[in-house]
Design a protein around this motif. Structure first.
Motif, PDB file in Angstrom:
ATOM      1  N   LYS A   3      52.343 -17.445  48.234  1.00  0.00           N
ATOM      2  CA  LYS A   3      50.990 -16.988  47.904  1.00  0.00           C
ATOM      3  C   LYS A   3      50.826 -15.522  48.264  1.00  0.00           C
ATOM      4  O   LYS A   3      51.341 -15.055  49.281  1.00  0.00           O
ATOM      5  CB  LYS A   3      49.944 -17.830  48.641  1.00  0.00           C
ATOM      6  CG  LYS A   3      49.865 -19.267  48.152  1.00  0.00           C
ATOM      7  CD  LYS A   3      48.686 -19.992  48.785  1.00  0.00           C
ATOM      8  CE  LYS A   3      48.609 -21.429  48.283  1.00  0.00           C
ATOM      9  NZ  LYS A   3      48.382 -21.490  46.824  1.00  0.00           N
ATOM     10  N   THR A  17      43.256 -11.148  42.771  1.00  0.00           N
ATOM     11  CA  THR A  17      43.182 -12.610  42.806  1.00  0.00           C
ATOM     12  C   THR A  17      44.284 -13.142  43.716  1.00  0.00           C
ATOM     13  O   THR A  17      45.322 -12.500  43.896  1.00  0.00           O
ATOM     14  CB  THR A  17      43.339 -13.220  41.405  1.00  0.00           C
ATOM     15  OG1 THR A  17      44.537 -12.711  40.793  1.00  0.00           O
ATOM     16  CG2 THR A  17      42.147 -12.889  40.519  1.00  0.00           C
ATOM     17  N   LYS A  19      47.249 -15.561  44.123  1.00  0.00           N
ATOM     18  CA  LYS A  19      48.141 -16.199  43.151  1.00  0.00           C
ATOM     19  C   LYS A  19      49.386 -16.758  43.823  1.00  0.00           C
ATOM     20  O   LYS A  19      49.779 -16.328  44.911  1.00  0.00           O
ATOM     21  CB  LYS A  19      48.565 -15.186  42.083  1.00  0.00           C
ATOM     22  CG  LYS A  19      47.464 -14.780  41.129  1.00  0.00           C
ATOM     23  CD  LYS A  19      48.030 -14.046  39.928  1.00  0.00           C
ATOM     24  CE  LYS A  19      46.970 -13.818  38.862  1.00  0.00           C
ATOM     25  NZ  LYS A  19      47.536 -13.212  37.639  1.00  0.00           N
ATOM     26  N   ASP A  20      50.027 -17.703  43.144  1.00  0.00           N
ATOM     27  CA  ASP A  20      51.367 -18.156  43.500  1.00  0.00           C
ATOM     28  C   ASP A  20      52.361 -17.286  42.755  1.00  0.00           C
ATOM     29  O   ASP A  20      52.293 -17.157  41.526  1.00  0.00           O
ATOM     30  CB  ASP A  20      51.559 -19.625  43.114  1.00  0.00           C
ATOM     31  CG  ASP A  20      50.737 -20.567  43.992  1.00  0.00           C
ATOM     32  OD1 ASP A  20      50.763 -20.381  45.222  1.00  0.00           O
ATOM     33  OD2 ASP A  20      50.080 -21.471  43.436  1.00  0.00           O
ATOM     34  N   ILE A  21      53.289 -16.693  43.487  1.00  0.00           N
ATOM     35  CA  ILE A  21      54.225 -15.729  42.910  1.00  0.00           C
ATOM     36  C   ILE A  21      55.649 -16.186  43.189  1.00  0.00           C
ATOM     37  O   ILE A  21      55.962 -16.653  44.293  1.00  0.00           O
ATOM     38  CB  ILE A  21      53.987 -14.319  43.493  1.00  0.00           C
ATOM     39  CG1 ILE A  21      52.575 -13.852  43.149  1.00  0.00           C
ATOM     40  CG2 ILE A  21      55.013 -13.320  42.985  1.00  0.00           C
ATOM     41  CD1 ILE A  21      52.210 -12.515  43.754  1.00  0.00           C
TER      42      ILE A  21
END
Length: 326
Positions: A3, A17, A19-21
């Motif tokens: 995250k 934002t 986000k999951d990366i």
């Protein structure tokens, strides 16, 4: 996957934002770090909200500070399991930063986590406390001693200001705190301030020279405030300038410099040499007690950081904000 807060720009509008990366998208570097804690600094808040031209390329993960554990490295300087610390070096501006569960960095930007601090304590200090220490060291280098008179700290309720007060008081200086929140006077006095003044007395256009009031100052505000601070600095005094909360301009005259021999010292914390960083953090370990860190700090989670950024810019947060990843 990990995250992270990701700042993206579309049609000249940027948005942050959570986000999951994918780890494969991390930027180049020779050390991958599992981030334990980061911070929310003024510069981070500007980046997240888009209210200042901080981010130099997109997408960007903000966060100019981090403390964490080395997971993988090709550098001889560190091994997996080492705990490390980062402040500055353009991270969070031109290279993905610490407001994420993982970071990939250049090992030359890192120093070992000082033994005096846990990762959370180091981030409670962060760039703010490190900059405050550099400012105090600059005043010391200029020969400013407690016997010469009071030291003014502007932006006293902010991170740099809070730590500057605590450090100066610990070293025996009498500290005057300038703040726009007089209701926080008790907090500032608990940190060590002997006097609290309203920032309005310094924030408007003033005279080239005023009454000599302090032997030195740590200023994180700039603009008219810094001009007035200089105008009221005593003969042979010194002012450490480390911020620009009011503005980048300096509407001052040369009078304090050529009539009173005042010295203005610029404090850069971003590109500071490794030796200076190690010395500053060594001094911080000597001077700061854990209970002081608790008084100055609040903790939030990564998913709370975006909302907190606006609170920080509008003055609704005092002291430091630590961002925990778990």
């Amino acid at each position: 996957m990990f995250k992270a807060i990701l700042i993206e720009k579309h049609d000249d509008k940027q948005q942050a934002t959570l986000k999951d990366i994918d780890e494969s998208t991390l930027p180049e570097g020779d050390v991958i770090i599992r981030v334990d804690c980061s911070t929310l600094n003024y510069k981070d808040a500007l980046a997240i909200t888009g209210k200042g031209p901080v981010v130099r390329q997109f997408p960007m993960v903000p966060g100019i500070d981090l403390a964490g554990t080395v997971e993988h490295t090709t550098s001889d300087a560190f091994t997996p399991g080492d705990t490390v610390l980062l402040n500055g070096w353009g991270v969070g501006e031109a290279h993905w930063g610490g407001l994420a569960e993982k970071a990939c960095l250049d090992s030359r930007w890192l120093i070992p986590l000082p033994a005096a601090f846990t990762p959370r304590q180091a981030m409670a200090i962060g760039t703010a406390g490190y900059t405050a220490m550099l400012s105090v060291m600059a005043l010391e280098k200029q020969g400013i001693t407690p016997e010469q008179g009071k030291i003014l700290v502007t932006g006293a309720n902010g991170g740099v200001g809070s730590y500057a007060i605590a450090l100066l008081a610990r070293l025996g200086y009498q500290v005057v705190a300038s703040t726009g929140r007089p209701e926080e006077a008790d907090y500032l006095q608990e940190l060590g301030a002997v006097e609290v003044i309203d920032r309005a007395t310094l924030s408007e256009p003033g005279r080239p020279l005023g009454k000599e009031r302090w032997a030195g100052a740590v200023d994180s505000v700039g603009s008219h405030t810094l001009a007035n601070v200089l105008a009221s600095t005593r003969y042979s005094g010194s002012v450490a300038a480390c911020g620009l909360a009011q503005g980048m301009d300096l509407p001052a005259s040369v009078a304090p410099f050529i009539l009173r021999g005042v010295t203005l010292v610029g404090i850069d914390s971003v590109m500071r040499p490794r030796e200076d960083r190690l010395e500053a953090w060594r001094r911080l370990g000597e001077l700061l007690a854990p209970e002081q860190l608790d008084a100055i700090t609040r903790s939030i989670t990564l998913d709370e950081a975006i909302e907190a950024a606006d609170d920080l810019l509008t003055g609704r947060i005092r002291g430091r904000v630590v961002v925990t990843m778990t």
